[in-house]
Design an enzyme around this catalytic site. Structure first.
Site, PDB file in Angstrom:
ATOM      1  N   HIS A  19       0.813  -1.215   0.000  1.00  0.00           N
ATOM      2  CA  HIS A  19       0.000   0.000   0.000  1.00  0.00           C
ATOM      3  C   HIS A  19       0.847   1.266   0.000  1.00  0.00           C
ATOM      4  O   HIS A  19       0.392   2.307  -0.491  1.00  0.00           O
ATOM      5  CB  HIS A  19      -0.978  -0.035   1.168  1.00  0.00           C
ATOM      6  CG  HIS A  19      -1.984  -1.125   1.026  1.00  0.00           C
ATOM      7  ND1 HIS A  19      -2.447  -1.874   2.082  1.00  0.00           N
ATOM      8  CD2 HIS A  19      -2.610  -1.628  -0.086  1.00  0.00           C
ATOM      9  CE1 HIS A  19      -3.315  -2.770   1.638  1.00  0.00           C
ATOM     10  NE2 HIS A  19      -3.430  -2.642   0.339  1.00  0.00           N
ATOM     11  N   HIS A  42      -7.747  -8.114  -7.558  1.00  0.00           N
ATOM     12  CA  HIS A  42      -8.070  -8.955  -6.398  1.00  0.00           C
ATOM     13  C   HIS A  42      -8.305  -8.031  -5.216  1.00  0.00           C
ATOM     14  O   HIS A  42      -7.479  -7.909  -4.313  1.00  0.00           O
ATOM     15  CB  HIS A  42      -6.938  -9.947  -6.113  1.00  0.00           C
ATOM     16  CG  HIS A  42      -6.710 -10.925  -7.225  1.00  0.00           C
ATOM     17  ND1 HIS A  42      -6.029 -10.580  -8.372  1.00  0.00           N
ATOM     18  CD2 HIS A  42      -7.090 -12.220  -7.361  1.00  0.00           C
ATOM     19  CE1 HIS A  42      -5.988 -11.640  -9.179  1.00  0.00           C
ATOM     20  NE2 HIS A  42      -6.625 -12.640  -8.596  1.00  0.00           N
ATOM     21  N   SER A 100      -6.703  -2.155  -0.448  1.00  0.00           N
ATOM     22  CA  SER A 100      -6.346  -1.332  -1.607  1.00  0.00           C
ATOM     23  C   SER A 100      -7.518  -0.499  -2.129  1.00  0.00           C
ATOM     24  O   SER A 100      -7.305   0.661  -2.529  1.00  0.00           O
ATOM     25  CB  SER A 100      -5.744  -2.194  -2.713  1.00  0.00           C
ATOM     26  OG  SER A 100      -6.550  -3.315  -3.000  1.00  0.00           O
ATOM     27  N   GLU A 118     -13.456  -9.046  -7.396  1.00  0.00           N
ATOM     28  CA  GLU A 118     -13.309  -9.899  -6.210  1.00  0.00           C
ATOM     29  C   GLU A 118     -14.222 -11.112  -6.356  1.00  0.00           C
ATOM     30  O   GLU A 118     -15.418 -10.968  -6.585  1.00  0.00           O
ATOM     31  CB  GLU A 118     -13.653  -9.115  -4.941  1.00  0.00           C
ATOM     32  CG  GLU A 118     -13.630  -9.942  -3.671  1.00  0.00           C
ATOM     33  CD  GLU A 118     -12.321 -10.678  -3.452  1.00  0.00           C
ATOM     34  OE1 GLU A 118     -12.367 -11.882  -3.157  1.00  0.00           O
ATOM     35  OE2 GLU A 118     -11.254 -10.032  -3.595  1.00  0.00           O
ATOM     36  N   ASP A 143     -13.624 -12.853 -12.534  1.00  0.00           N
ATOM     37  CA  ASP A 143     -12.203 -13.141 -12.340  1.00  0.00           C
ATOM     38  C   ASP A 143     -11.366 -11.944 -12.752  1.00  0.00           C
ATOM     39  O   ASP A 143     -11.413 -11.499 -13.900  1.00  0.00           O
ATOM     40  CB  ASP A 143     -11.829 -14.368 -13.175  1.00  0.00           C
ATOM     41  CG  ASP A 143     -10.356 -14.719 -13.091  1.00  0.00           C
ATOM     42  OD1 ASP A 143      -9.685 -14.252 -12.150  1.00  0.00           O
ATOM     43  OD2 ASP A 143      -9.878 -15.463 -13.964  1.00  0.00           O
ATOM     44  N   GLY A 144     -10.574 -11.420 -11.832  1.00  0.00           N
ATOM     45  CA  GLY A 144      -9.757 -10.252 -12.127  1.00  0.00           C
ATOM     46  C   GLY A 144      -8.693 -10.496 -13.168  1.00  0.00           C
ATOM     47  O   GLY A 144      -8.310  -9.584 -13.915  1.00  0.00           O
ATOM     48  N   ASP A 164      -2.669  -8.554  -7.204  1.00  0.00           N
ATOM     49  CA  ASP A 164      -2.143  -9.163  -5.969  1.00  0.00           C
ATOM     50  C   ASP A 164      -3.013 -10.343  -5.533  1.00  0.00           C
ATOM     51  O   ASP A 164      -3.717 -10.276  -4.533  1.00  0.00           O
ATOM     52  CB  ASP A 164      -1.979  -8.126  -4.847  1.00  0.00           C
ATOM     53  CG  ASP A 164      -3.306  -7.534  -4.405  1.00  0.00           C
ATOM     54  OD1 ASP A 164      -4.208  -7.428  -5.244  1.00  0.00           O
ATOM     55  OD2 ASP A 164      -3.437  -7.202  -3.220  1.00  0.00           O
TER      56      ASP A 164
END
Length: 284
Positions: A19, A42, A100, A118, A143-144, A164
């Protein structure tokens, strides 16, 4: 994969590094008036209760944000990051940690586009509620990894992608490399920030070199790699030694900003005498 809950790890040393890097990238993007898009592949729940049962199970935040939260003398980028965390807490006491999406919400402007992905249904519901009133925002349960085809290139030709995944399955390592390749093919000017865990695992050890190969073949402004090593593996070789961020097309300021912060992070977050950092860059 759907069993993963980031709340167990919220605010740990890996979150601090991730971060800090994300915040400095977004601050840099804000220096130009033209809007940009942030794609968070994510995203998690957006925020986490540090006094909740998940975070309290291993209390990983004590070796992360808690070790920095009340420090008066911090390098400027690190002080800015801690202030973001303070802004997410009521009354100054450290009870909550921003994921995030919350870091992004505090820093991004209303004209900037936020796209969060997510898969975990509970995390998704929390995230949808948290971001419901933010303009120019979409939250998706898709799905990211597959989202980049739809998101890139962005309308304003300015974008940041944060990747991530939990890396609970080995296939995630290959998916990360594929996602970076996809991002560069679709928008070679974009900034892509990839978090990874430092493990005694072949896939983890090989990941950075694979990312470098993709970046050197396609990125217009090179790459930056930062790693913070804070712990030893256990007797069986298990456990997270630290974590890293690999940034493609990084802001030109980022190297020097991190160089200010890394000795402090080693000193405050290191759990072993030989805790260390690595910072390397290939300019474009």
């Amino acid at each position: 994969m759907l069993a993963y809950r980031h709340a167990f790890h919220a605010g740990n040393h890996a979150d601090v590094l991730k971060h800090l890097v994300l915040a400095e990238i977004l601050r840099y993007m804000n220096e130009k008036d033209k809007p940009y898009t942030l794609v968070d592949t994510h995203a998690g729940a957006g925020g986490y209760a540090l006094d909740g049962r998940y975070a309290q199970k291993n209390a990983e935040y004590k070796g992360g944000i808690s070790a920095l939260y009340d420090q008066a003398q911090l390098p400027e980028p690190l002080a800015h990051y801690v202030e973001l965390v303070r802004g997410f807490n009521q009354g100054g006491r450290l009870n909550q940690y921003p994921g995030s999406p919350a870091v992004a919400r505090q820093l991004m402007r209303s004209t900037d586009r936020l796209r969060c992905y997510e898969l975990h249904p509970t995390e998704l519901r929390i995230l949808e509620a948290y971001l419901a009133d933010r303009p120019n925002t979409q939250v998706s349960g898709a799905d990211g990894f597959g989202a980049l085809r739809a998101e890139l290139p962005p309308p304003s030709r300015r974008a940041v992608v944060l990747i991530d995944p939990p890396y609970e399955i080995k296939a995630d390592y290959a998916k990360v490399v594929g996602a970076l390749r996809e991002a560069m093919q679709r928008f070679a000017e974009g900034t892509v920030a990839i978090w990874y865990p430092q493990l005694q695992l072949l896939e983890s050890a090989q990941l950075v070199q694979r990312l470098k190969s993709v970046a050197e073949a396609s990125a217009k402004k090179g790459w930056l790699h930062v790693r913070l090593s804070v712990e030893h593996a256990d007797a069986k070789g298990f456990g997270m030694l630290g974590s890293g961020m690999f940034v493609v097309n990084p802001p030109f300021k980022l190297h020097d900003q991190l160089l200010q912060c890394l000795p402090t992070l080693v000193d405050r977050l290191g759990q072993v005498d030989d805790a260390s950092y690595l910072l390397e860059q290939l300019p474009g």
